[in-house]
Structure formats: structure tokens, C-alpha cells
Design an enzyme around this catalytic site. Sequence first.
Site, mmCIF file in Angstrom:
data_model
loop_
_atom_site.group_PDB
_atom_site.id
_atom_site.type_symbol
_atom_site.label_atom_id
_atom_site.label_comp_id
_atom_site.label_asym_id
_atom_site.label_seq_id
_atom_site.Cartn_x
_atom_site.Cartn_y
_atom_site.Cartn_z
ATOM 1 N N ALA A 57 0.820 -1.212 0.000
ATOM 2 C CA ALA A 57 0.000 0.000 0.000
ATOM 3 C C ALA A 57 0.855 1.264 0.000
ATOM 4 O O ALA A 57 2.089 1.214 0.037
ATOM 5 C CB ALA A 57 -0.943 -0.019 1.194
ATOM 6 N N HIS A 58 0.173 2.411 0.013
ATOM 7 C CA HIS A 58 0.859 3.700 -0.108
ATOM 8 C C HIS A 58 1.771 3.984 1.084
ATOM 9 O O HIS A 58 1.480 3.645 2.220
ATOM 10 C CB HIS A 58 -0.148 4.848 -0.280
ATOM 11 C CG HIS A 58 -1.164 4.966 0.816
ATOM 12 N ND1 HIS A 58 -2.447 5.379 0.583
ATOM 13 C CD2 HIS A 58 -1.094 4.727 2.137
ATOM 14 C CE1 HIS A 58 -3.112 5.400 1.716
ATOM 15 N NE2 HIS A 58 -2.311 5.004 2.673
ATOM 16 N N ASN A 59 2.908 4.595 0.765
ATOM 17 C CA ASN A 59 3.888 5.049 1.758
ATOM 18 C C ASN A 59 4.553 3.939 2.549
ATOM 19 O O ASN A 59 5.199 4.194 3.569
ATOM 20 C CB ASN A 59 3.261 6.066 2.720
ATOM 21 C CG ASN A 59 2.865 7.351 2.027
ATOM 22 O OD1 ASN A 59 1.682 7.627 1.864
ATOM 23 N ND2 ASN A 59 3.847 8.134 1.591
#
Length: 339
Positions: free
Chosen positions: A241-243
Amino acid sequence: MVSLTLGQIAEIADARISDPPPVPDLLIDHASSLGTAGPGSISFYSHARHRAELQQTQASVVLLREPDRADCPVPALSCKDPYLGMARVLQALYPIPEVTHAVHPGALVDDSAQLEAPVRVDFGCVVGANARVGAGSVLGPHCVIGEGVTLGEGCVLHARVTLNEGVRVGDRVEFWPGVVVGSDGFGYAQQDQQWVKLVHRGGVRIGDDCEIGSNSTIDRGMLDDTVIGCGVKIDNQVQVAHNVRIGDHSAIAGNAGIAGSAKIGRYCQIGGAAGVQGHVELADGVIITGMSKANQTLTRAGAYSSGTSIQENADWLRNVARFKQLDRIVRALKQGEKT
């Protein structure tokens, strides 16, 4: 076709030829499992479950540990780690073909894109504006390289790989079919029982010598980048997922999910269908076994497991709280039995 002598194989696998040595001019040109091996093939033995196959193998030579030599009816090469030795031999027997510069007429390459020869661009590929593809890289059929994407040298993209805007890839990275890198993460704020999308403007950075398995996805960061370190190996159908930040040389098995802003240390191993909760941090050398959930930060290296059978949430919460006290309760009961 590549053929190797026993001496060459021994050197590649860091193995010792049996004494007396087998046929000196024996050539090996392919690899097989113990049960299907025949003349000209090499196999390996590393686990007792395959002992019967070892005892009946018809391979020309087998990589094994010294104590297992007595069970092998054919010439053997003894080494400390037959699995690792076989990996090195396979790379020598089946080398990656050299890339010749070729852009298929059915590919669409923007005039501002940079293709550093030699590269191969197959049918149906799209290379966007200001993208750069490093020398020795291969774009398989129907790959999409978004605007401004940077792809290093010696990368291989198999069919239908998509690298979206804001993706930067190091050297010698391999993407298997269906990989998508750089989509928006799953980020929404709630207002009046409706979802308001958080636009993601970060990118994805992938280090050198990584491998991303089929149909895996790596989301772009919201403001900062999602970061995959050097030497990371990601299996099929993994969601990053993001980051998220994944440290160098970590490995993630199939169907695992890493939630947003989690930080995975170096040399970590995450088993199949395991999950890492958002914002959790795993120290270097942490191992999460298959189908486990890492829902808290782990500050020490070592193997961790979790998981109970499904039940109503209220019961599950009470049981989890009691499970943490289980060792203390058992010790108290044993002490009570003694007294």
C-alpha cells in the site's frame, strides 16, 4: 545450449567432486528433479522426504551434503548448501539472453522518451513522454511505461506490466506479468457519510536487483514516496500500500498484504497470506509466518506467529486478552498442583 563440465559445476556450486572422480569428460546441459532426471542432467537433494527418489535417481550428477553421499547411486558433488548450489548452477545453465536493440512497429514510443540502446520493446507497448528506459532492458508485450518513469539498466518487464507516472526503478529489476506499480493508494476521508478521495502525488522508488511477482501491486505514496529497497523479492499477488517502506533484501510471499505507511526492516521475511497493519514497524530480521497478522510494532529480530479460529468479535477480543495471560495462568495452576 550451455554445457558444463563437473569441474565447472563444482566451482560454481562451491562443491567437492567425489573421490575417485566420476567420468572426467562428463558434460551437463540441463537440470531435472531427482525423479525425472536422466543422462546429461543435474539434480539436487536437500530434504529427507526425497530420499527414496535420491536412491533411484538416474541423474548424471547430484548436488548433496556429504552425509547423504552413501544413498546416491550416481556421481555426486558434496556442498554445504545444495539448494543454494543448485540456484547458482541453474543461472549458469540457463543464462539470460543478450538484448539486441529492437522496437516493434506496433509499439507507441513518445518522441521525448529516451531508449538507451540496446533495449527491446515488444508489440503493443506504450512508452510515455520523458520516460527513460535503461540499456539492456526488455519491455514485453503490452507493457505501459508512464510519463516521466525512469527504468534502470538490465530490467525485464514481462507481458502487461504497468509502471505509472512517478515510478523510478533501479537496475536489474524483473517484473512478472500483470504487475502494476504507481496506482493511487486506498486513501479516503469521510464527510457526511460519504468518502472524499485523497489525491496521491507521491511516487514509487524501487532499488536494484528486485523481483516483483505476477499480478502484484505497489501503490504510490500520498505525499512522500513508497520505497522498495535493493534486493527485495516479492511473490505473486502481493499488495503493497501507499507510503510503505521495505528494507533491503526482504522477501514477501504470495497473497501477503502490507497496509499503508508500514515500515519493513532489512532482511525480513513475510509468509504467504500474512498481513502487516498500517503504520506498524518491523525491525531488521523479523520473520512473520504464513497467515499471521503483525498488528503491533516489533523491535527485535526473530520469528513471530499469530492466528485463531474465527468467532464473534466480542468473544475474540476477550479471548485474545486472556490468551496473553495464558502462560501466567498455567504456571499458577501448576504451582497450585504442587502445593
